[in-house]
Design an enzyme around this catalytic site. Structure first.
Site, mmCIF file in Angstrom:
data_model
loop_
_atom_site.group_PDB
_atom_site.id
_atom_site.type_symbol
_atom_site.label_atom_id
_atom_site.label_comp_id
_atom_site.label_asym_id
_atom_site.label_seq_id
_atom_site.Cartn_x
_atom_site.Cartn_y
_atom_site.Cartn_z
ATOM 1 N N SER A 260 0.636 -1.422 -0.029
ATOM 2 C CA SER A 260 0.064 0.012 0.129
ATOM 3 C C SER A 260 1.082 1.357 -0.173
ATOM 4 O O SER A 260 1.636 1.072 0.012
ATOM 5 C CB SER A 260 -0.953 -0.248 1.006
ATOM 6 O OG SER A 260 -0.150 0.330 2.180
ATOM 7 N N LYS A 261 0.136 2.192 0.236
ATOM 8 C CA LYS A 261 0.998 3.599 0.228
ATOM 9 C C LYS A 261 2.313 3.590 1.150
ATOM 10 O O LYS A 261 3.097 4.177 1.376
ATOM 11 C CB LYS A 261 0.040 4.334 0.241
ATOM 12 C CG LYS A 261 -0.949 5.416 -1.804
ATOM 13 C CD LYS A 261 -1.507 6.725 -1.087
ATOM 14 C CE LYS A 261 -2.273 6.547 -1.802
ATOM 15 N NZ LYS A 261 -3.597 6.684 -1.990
ATOM 16 N N ARG A 262 1.422 3.282 2.223
ATOM 17 C CA ARG A 262 2.895 2.872 3.529
ATOM 18 C C ARG A 262 3.865 2.588 2.788
ATOM 19 O O ARG A 262 4.649 2.873 3.600
ATOM 20 C CB ARG A 262 1.816 1.793 4.287
ATOM 21 C CG ARG A 262 2.226 2.033 5.658
ATOM 22 C CD ARG A 262 1.032 1.945 6.674
ATOM 23 N NE ARG A 262 0.403 0.590 6.402
ATOM 24 C CZ ARG A 262 1.199 -0.306 6.554
ATOM 25 N NH1 ARG A 262 2.941 -0.607 7.415
ATOM 26 N NH2 ARG A 262 1.342 -1.721 6.522
#
Ligand code: GLU
Length: 496
Positions: A260-262
């Protein structure tokens, strides 16, 4: 059945790594089997779908080199054209095509109108929770009479369409990647297939589209595996032949959580900006969930097409590993011919104002001589300004730490060395790598110096940094005039 596969993204954001890999697997499978690769945009979510995302998806696929045979394409005016005989390829433009099938299911008693309001459904769910029953729809509207339906409609009540699920037996399918999957039908209720707005929900639209587009293999992420039994029920109810299903495992970040963006950039085009070559990213993505039996790592594009087989896909999750991708990128850069590499590097160096825009032939040849010095070391294209700037710039920077360490430790001696070697460099016949090397080595020997005592200060004076290509190679390219000027500059500015 002819091989026809599709990539069916919802345009609610960029083309991300996971989507790109799904697209790639579909593409490779189609090309390997001489089939067709179709791009279908599933834009029926009016709130979240944007035209901007459609463009971003098309651009991302184009950059990766995944050309499709049917679907939306960007025309010269930057607008979207649709090509192919099974269109439209934007789902929002297909809504009208579905009515016939909705009517068929309702007439045959395989689906029905449901008038329960959201409030009523919430209450039913709460009650089920309280009684510790699974929160399934209680089939209130399953057996409404014609009369009741007419009455509700007269009152202006809105309805959805629900699929009548027998709730008995099992839905079984043999996934090409995951193997046999058995699903108990009583886990599902009479699920909604058409919203009150008349727009079919994903599970219904996808079945109709895949059928109408004659899709032979549905290759997609395994986050959809729980949707597949519903879709199979619908295929059966409609009397459609089933496609083959192949569910690709998830991509996880290095911490084991879903990518994910994380974990940093997930948009494909962000990888372009970070200095990756599309070929490297494609090669890397291909191996995120697929491998040959001999674990080959680097593939030419054609070779990927030749060797790709869904049967060799892993059934468990793949881990996204930046380090491997960077390594791979370096390998691809190294493989480029000097001409190819120059073509890639030129706009980047121009953008960084290190090379002028109207470069002539001779200057280009010169640039090639510079680029060859470090091509092997480039890992990311974004490294280029830093790697080559010291040759290309007129004025270079020096940092305090290096000045302290390589000029100021023994300033008298170092100054003397720089002055002498400068005179020798001015006298040298041809300013070539070989001549420079002999000169420096002989000078060190004659004066009882370690080579480093000569090489290091000259490197710092002429390049402003202690890392870089071989000293004599870059001095030749830099040229006598610039090299001497830079030594002079250092003598004047860093020594008393
Ligand atoms: N539009 C769906 C998605 O983006 C595609 C589902 C499918 O491939 O069936 O997840």
């Amino acid at each position: 059945m002819a091989i026809r596969v599709r990539f069916a993204p919802s345009p609610t954001g960029f083309l991300h790594i996971g989507g790109a890999r799904t697209a790639l697997y579909n593409y490779l499978f189609a090309r390997h089997n001489n089939g067709k690769f179709i791009l279908r945009i599933e834009d029926t979510d009016e709130v979240r779908s944007t035209e901007e995302s459609v463009l971003a998806i098309l651009q991302g696929m184009k950059w990766l080199g995944l050309d499709w045979d049917e679907g939306p394409v960007l025309n010269k005016d930057g607008r979207i054209d649709l090509i192919g005989d099974y269109g439209p390829y934007l789902q929002s433009k297909r809504i009208g095509m579905y009515q016939k099938y909705i009517d068929k299911l309702v007439t045959e008693g395989k689906a029905y109108k449901c008038f329960c309001t959201t409030d009523e459904l919430v209450k039913k769910r709460e009650l089920a929770n309280k009684e510790k029953r699974p929160p399934k729809y209680d089939n209130t509207c399953r057996n409404l009479t014609e009369e009741q339906i007419k009455n509700f409609e007269k009152q202006g009540k809105k309805s959805v369409i629900r699929f009548k699920n027998s709730g008995e037996g099992q839905t079984v399918f043999d996934d090409v990647i995951k193997g046999r999957i058995v699903f108990e039908n009583n886990l599902l209720d009479d699920f909604v297939i058409v919203k009150s707005s008349g727009v079919p929900i994903y599970n219904f639209a996808v079945v109709l589209d895949d059928y109408l587009m004659k899709i032979s293999h549905v290759i997609r992420g395994d986050d959809h595996i729980s949707n597949t039994p519903r879709q199979i029920m619908l295929y059966k109810a409609l009397g459609f032949e089933l496609p083959q299903f192949a569910h690709i495992p998830m991509i996880l970040g290095s911490d084991g959580a879903r990518l994910s963006k994380r974990h940093g950039a997930t948009s494909v085009l962000a990888y372009k900006d970070m200095g990756y070559l599309p070929e490297a990213l494609v090669n890397y993505l291909a191996l995120l969930g697929w491998a040959t039996s001999d674990s080959q790592q680097l593939f030419k594009f054609d070779e990927l097409i030749k060797k790709f087989d869904l049967k060799d896909c892993n059934s468990s999750a793949a881990i996204f590993d930046d380090k491997k991708l960077i390594w791979m990128n370096g390998e691809y850069i190294r493989e480029k011919s000097l001409d190819e590499f120059t073509k890639i590097a030129l706009p980047i160096l121009q953008n960084a104002n290190l090379v002028k825009n109207d470069i002539n032939k001779e200057e280009l040849e010169n640039l090639k001589k510079i680029l060859i010095l470090e091509q092997e070391k480039v890992k990311l294209l974004t490294d280029l300004p830093e790697l080559f700037g010291f040759i290309l710039k007129d004025k270079i920077e020096y940092n305090e730490i290096d000045i302290e360490k390589f000029f100021k430790k023994d300033p008298e001696k170092t100054k003397n060395i720089l002055e002498n070697i400068k005179v020798e460099m001015a006298k040298l016949n041809d300013f070539t790598t070989e001549n420079l090397e002999s000169l420096f080595r002989e000078y060190a020997e004659k004066n009882n110096l370690k080579t480093g005592q000569v090489f290091h200060p000259v490197r710092l004076a002429t390049s402003g940094k202690m890392k870089g290509p071989s000293l004599f190679h870059y001095l030749e390219i830099l040229g006598r005039k610039k090299a001497i000027e830079r030594i002079d500059y250092s003598l004047t500015n860093f020594f008393k």
